[in-house]
Motif scaffolding. Structure first.
Motif, short mmCIF file in Angstrom:
data_model
loop_
_atom_site.label_atom_id
_atom_site.label_comp_id
_atom_site.label_asym_id
_atom_site.label_seq_id
_atom_site.Cartn_x
_atom_site.Cartn_y
_atom_site.Cartn_z
N VAL A 85 29.99 41.32 38.83
CA VAL A 85 30.92 42.27 39.38
C VAL A 85 31.25 41.72 40.38
O VAL A 85 32.61 41.89 40.70
CB VAL A 85 30.04 43.70 39.67
CG1 VAL A 85 31.04 44.40 40.51
CG2 VAL A 85 29.75 44.30 38.36
N ALA A 86 30.75 41.03 41.35
CA ALA A 86 31.31 40.79 42.55
C ALA A 86 32.07 39.35 42.33
O ALA A 86 33.22 39.16 43.04
CB ALA A 86 29.84 40.11 43.56
N SER A 87 31.83 38.63 41.37
CA SER A 87 32.82 37.55 40.86
C SER A 87 33.97 37.91 40.40
O SER A 87 35.10 37.43 40.68
CB SER A 87 31.90 36.71 39.88
OG SER A 87 32.77 35.52 39.24
N PHE A 88 33.72 38.93 39.68
CA PHE A 88 34.96 39.49 39.00
C PHE A 88 35.91 40.39 39.87
O PHE A 88 37.05 40.03 40.01
CB PHE A 88 34.78 40.49 37.88
CG PHE A 88 35.75 41.09 37.15
CD1 PHE A 88 36.47 40.64 36.02
CD2 PHE A 88 36.40 42.68 37.76
CE1 PHE A 88 37.63 41.13 35.39
CE2 PHE A 88 37.43 43.28 37.09
CZ PHE A 88 38.04 42.50 36.17
N VAL A 89 35.41 40.94 41.09
CA VAL A 89 36.21 41.52 42.03
C VAL A 89 36.74 40.25 42.80
O VAL A 89 37.98 40.41 43.24
CB VAL A 89 35.13 42.36 43.08
CG1 VAL A 89 36.09 42.72 44.12
CG2 VAL A 89 34.87 43.72 42.21
N GLN A 90 36.02 39.36 43.18
CA GLN A 90 36.78 38.19 43.89
C GLN A 90 37.70 37.55 43.40
O GLN A 90 38.81 37.46 43.76
CB GLN A 90 35.54 37.08 44.24
CG GLN A 90 36.01 36.13 45.12
CD GLN A 90 34.90 35.12 45.34
OE1 GLN A 90 34.24 34.89 44.65
NE2 GLN A 90 34.89 34.57 46.57
N ASN A 105 43.70 36.59 42.49
CA ASN A 105 44.69 36.54 41.60
C ASN A 105 45.99 37.66 41.79
O ASN A 105 47.11 37.56 42.08
CB ASN A 105 44.33 36.70 39.95
CG ASN A 105 43.79 35.52 39.45
OD1 ASN A 105 44.21 34.40 39.92
ND2 ASN A 105 42.62 35.73 38.61
N TYR A 106 45.34 38.87 42.31
CA TYR A 106 46.43 40.03 42.66
C TYR A 106 47.06 39.79 43.86
O TYR A 106 48.19 39.81 44.05
CB TYR A 106 45.54 41.46 42.68
CG TYR A 106 46.42 42.38 42.91
CD1 TYR A 106 47.07 43.01 41.89
CD2 TYR A 106 46.49 43.08 44.13
CE1 TYR A 106 47.97 44.09 42.41
CE2 TYR A 106 47.17 44.17 44.48
CZ TYR A 106 48.10 44.69 43.64
OH TYR A 106 48.91 45.74 43.77
N PHE A 107 46.25 39.15 44.85
CA PHE A 107 46.93 39.04 46.22
C PHE A 107 47.72 37.72 46.34
O PHE A 107 48.77 37.47 46.97
CB PHE A 107 45.92 38.95 47.32
CG PHE A 107 45.41 40.39 47.65
CD1 PHE A 107 46.31 41.01 48.78
CD2 PHE A 107 44.69 41.07 46.83
CE1 PHE A 107 45.82 42.35 49.01
CE2 PHE A 107 44.24 42.41 47.35
CZ PHE A 107 44.87 42.89 48.32
N LEU A 108 47.44 36.83 45.51
CA LEU A 108 48.22 35.53 45.42
C LEU A 108 49.58 35.97 44.64
O LEU A 108 50.56 35.25 45.15
CB LEU A 108 47.48 34.42 44.69
CG LEU A 108 46.43 33.82 45.68
CD1 LEU A 108 45.69 32.72 44.73
CD2 LEU A 108 46.97 33.05 46.80
N ALA A 109 49.55 36.70 43.72
CA ALA A 109 50.57 37.07 43.15
C ALA A 109 51.62 37.91 43.93
O ALA A 109 52.93 37.81 44.11
CB ALA A 109 50.42 37.75 41.73
#
Length: 139
Positions: free
Chosen positions: A97-102, A107-111
């Protein structure tokens, strides 16, 4: 780590491996990384405070610069502390879960950062267009 249940494999944790295996190199690499992290956080915080205190709130470019600073801070806080924890304390396990959130945050914030750069470029382009007014002739 994996656990087996009914012949299938379920992933519960991952082990993060940085590119350096030597503890001596990890310490030496963590020093400039932590300095760059502090510099990035301090510079972005200074920019945010300066914009908040000094700039007219009607300027779109300053809203965009503030957004860019916030995005940069979130991206730095997502990755660098994790790498420093690996370097300093050998804390390599991370839950799924922590890996997925990271990964999602990165990806979201770089976009979002890319879109902010695009909007900033477009805003500067529009701001520098020559004014094309059509003359009105009165008869």
């Amino acid at each position: 780590m994996t656990s087996h249940r009914n012949g299938s494999t379920e992933v519960s944790d991952f082990l993060l491996n940085c590119f350096v295996r030597s503890p001596n190199w990890q310490l030496w690499l963590s020093l400039p990384l932590s300095l760059f992290f502090l510099l990035a956080m301090g510079a972005n915080a200074t920019l945010l405070i300066t914009i908040r205190l000094e700039v007219s709130p009607r300027e779109l470019m300053y809203y965009l610069l503030s957004l860019l600073s916030l995005l940069d801070m979130v991206i730095c806080l997502t990755v660098i502390p994790e790498v420093l924890a690996i370097f300093w304390f050998d804390l390599r396990p991370i839950s799924f879960v922590a890996s997925f959130v990271q990964m999602y945050i990165m990806n979201y914030f770089l976009a979002m950062e890319s879109c902010t750069f695009m909007i900033m470029a477009y805003e500067r382009y529009v701001a520098h267009l020559p004014s094309t007014r059509i003359p009105i002739h009165h008869h």
